[in-house]
Design a protein around this motif. Structure first.
Motif, short mmCIF file in Angstrom:
data_model
loop_
_atom_site.label_atom_id
_atom_site.label_comp_id
_atom_site.label_asym_id
_atom_site.label_seq_id
_atom_site.Cartn_x
_atom_site.Cartn_y
_atom_site.Cartn_z
N LYS A 29 11.80 101.02 104.87
CA LYS A 29 11.00 102.03 105.58
C LYS A 29 10.54 101.55 106.95
N GLU A 30 10.26 100.27 107.11
CA GLU A 30 9.80 99.75 108.40
C GLU A 30 10.91 99.77 109.46
N LEU A 31 12.17 99.86 109.02
CA LEU A 31 13.31 99.87 109.94
C LEU A 31 13.87 101.27 110.19
N GLU A 32 13.35 102.26 109.47
CA GLU A 32 13.85 103.63 109.59
C GLU A 32 13.83 104.15 111.02
N VAL A 33 12.89 103.69 111.83
CA VAL A 33 12.79 104.14 113.22
C VAL A 33 14.07 103.83 114.00
N PHE A 34 14.83 102.84 113.56
CA PHE A 34 16.05 102.45 114.26
C PHE A 34 17.30 103.22 113.82
N LYS A 35 17.16 104.07 112.82
CA LYS A 35 18.30 104.82 112.30
C LYS A 35 19.08 105.56 113.40
N PRO A 36 18.41 106.24 114.35
CA PRO A 36 19.18 106.94 115.39
C PRO A 36 19.94 106.00 116.35
N TYR A 37 19.56 104.73 116.35
CA TYR A 37 20.23 103.77 117.25
C TYR A 37 21.51 103.19 116.63
N LEU A 38 21.70 103.38 115.33
CA LEU A 38 22.87 102.82 114.67
C LEU A 38 24.14 103.39 115.30
N GLY A 39 25.12 102.52 115.49
CA GLY A 39 26.37 102.93 116.10
C GLY A 39 26.64 102.11 117.35
N THR A 40 27.60 102.56 118.14
CA THR A 40 28.03 101.83 119.32
C THR A 40 27.60 102.56 120.59
N TRP A 41 27.18 101.78 121.58
CA TRP A 41 26.66 102.28 122.85
C TRP A 41 27.30 101.51 123.99
N GLN A 42 27.33 102.12 125.17
CA GLN A 42 27.80 101.39 126.35
C GLN A 42 27.01 101.83 127.58
N LYS A 142 16.56 109.46 124.38
CA LYS A 142 16.37 110.83 124.87
C LYS A 142 17.73 111.50 125.01
N ASP A 143 17.86 112.68 124.42
CA ASP A 143 19.09 113.46 124.56
C ASP A 143 20.34 112.64 124.26
N ASP A 144 20.28 111.86 123.18
CA ASP A 144 21.38 110.99 122.74
C ASP A 144 21.78 109.96 123.81
N LYS A 145 20.81 109.60 124.65
CA LYS A 145 20.98 108.50 125.60
C LYS A 145 19.92 107.46 125.27
N THR A 167 25.16 105.26 126.54
CA THR A 167 25.65 106.46 125.88
C THR A 167 26.53 106.05 124.71
N ARG A 168 26.74 106.97 123.78
CA ARG A 168 27.60 106.68 122.62
C ARG A 168 28.98 106.25 123.11
N SER A 169 29.60 105.36 122.36
CA SER A 169 30.88 104.80 122.79
C SER A 169 31.80 104.57 121.59
N THR A 170 33.08 104.53 121.88
CA THR A 170 34.08 104.17 120.88
C THR A 170 34.64 102.77 121.13
N LYS A 171 34.09 102.09 122.14
CA LYS A 171 34.56 100.74 122.47
C LYS A 171 34.08 99.75 121.42
N THR A 172 34.61 98.55 121.48
CA THR A 172 34.20 97.51 120.52
C THR A 172 33.55 96.35 121.26
N VAL A 173 32.64 95.70 120.58
CA VAL A 173 32.01 94.49 121.09
C VAL A 173 33.04 93.36 120.97
#
Length: 176
Positions: A29-42, A142-145, A167-173
């Motif tokens: 529950k303490e980590l739920e705030v990060f749920k929208p951040y899961l995934g890849t960004w660039q 904000k606004d998926d950014k 922004t959301r990305s399909t690239k890899t680390v």
């Protein structure tokens, strides 16, 4: 018989898919705030005209059975990178993290959640060759950014905040 094999295979795929999605969203529950951040960004950094382009690719993922968030990022496909683990320290009653880099320094810090879409991270730096001893960053979704503003305590003075927009990305680390 082929029909039953196909049906069984399809049911297994559906079951596995549901199980994977359930696990991906199952965070403490303490980590739920990060749920929208899961995934890849660039983010493509603002650089002076004629300067080398700088791109940061980061990935946020559930780790340790939902007890932690693991982040990884690489700049310019592995020229620099780092990994961190964010978790809830029940003794300190605080979100804490460790960040390890390919440059040989590491940080430890705390995160304060300001709102469901915003948090601030405070870091103590160990081993920086550039003289950085502390980092403060504010992140806002904000606004998926994913907007990050970062300042560094370098040689006793705070730098002007640098802002990056992810922004959301399909690239890899990538690491070299």
């Amino acid at each position: 018989m082929t029909y039953f094999k196909s049906l069984f295979f399809a049911l297994c795929l559906c079951t596995f898919s549901s199980f994977a999605n359930e696990n991906a969203s199952n965070l403490d529950k303490e980590l739920e705030v990060f749920k929208p951040y899961l995934g890849t960004w660039q983010a493509d950094f603002k650089v002076p005209e004629g300067a080398k382009k700088i791109q940061d690719v980061g990935r946020w993922e559930r780790a340790l059975n939902g007890k932690a968030i693991r982040t990884m990022h690489s700049i310019n496909e592995g020229e620099y990178g780092g990994e961190s683990m964010i978790f809830y320290d029940s003794k300190r009653k605080s979100l804490v993290f460790y960040y390890f880099t390919t440059a040989g320094f590491y940080t430890k810090g705390t995160i304060t959640v300001l709102s469901p879409t915003q948090f601030v991270a405070y870091e103590e730096v160990t081993g920086s060759k550039e003289g950085v001893t502390k980092v403060k960053s504010t992140s806002d979704l904000k606004d998926d950014k994913f907007i990050v503003s970062t300042s560094y305590l370098k040689k006793g003075e705070w730098t002007k905040p640098e802002q990056r927009i992810y922004t959301r990305s399909t690239k890899t680390v990538k690491f070299k």
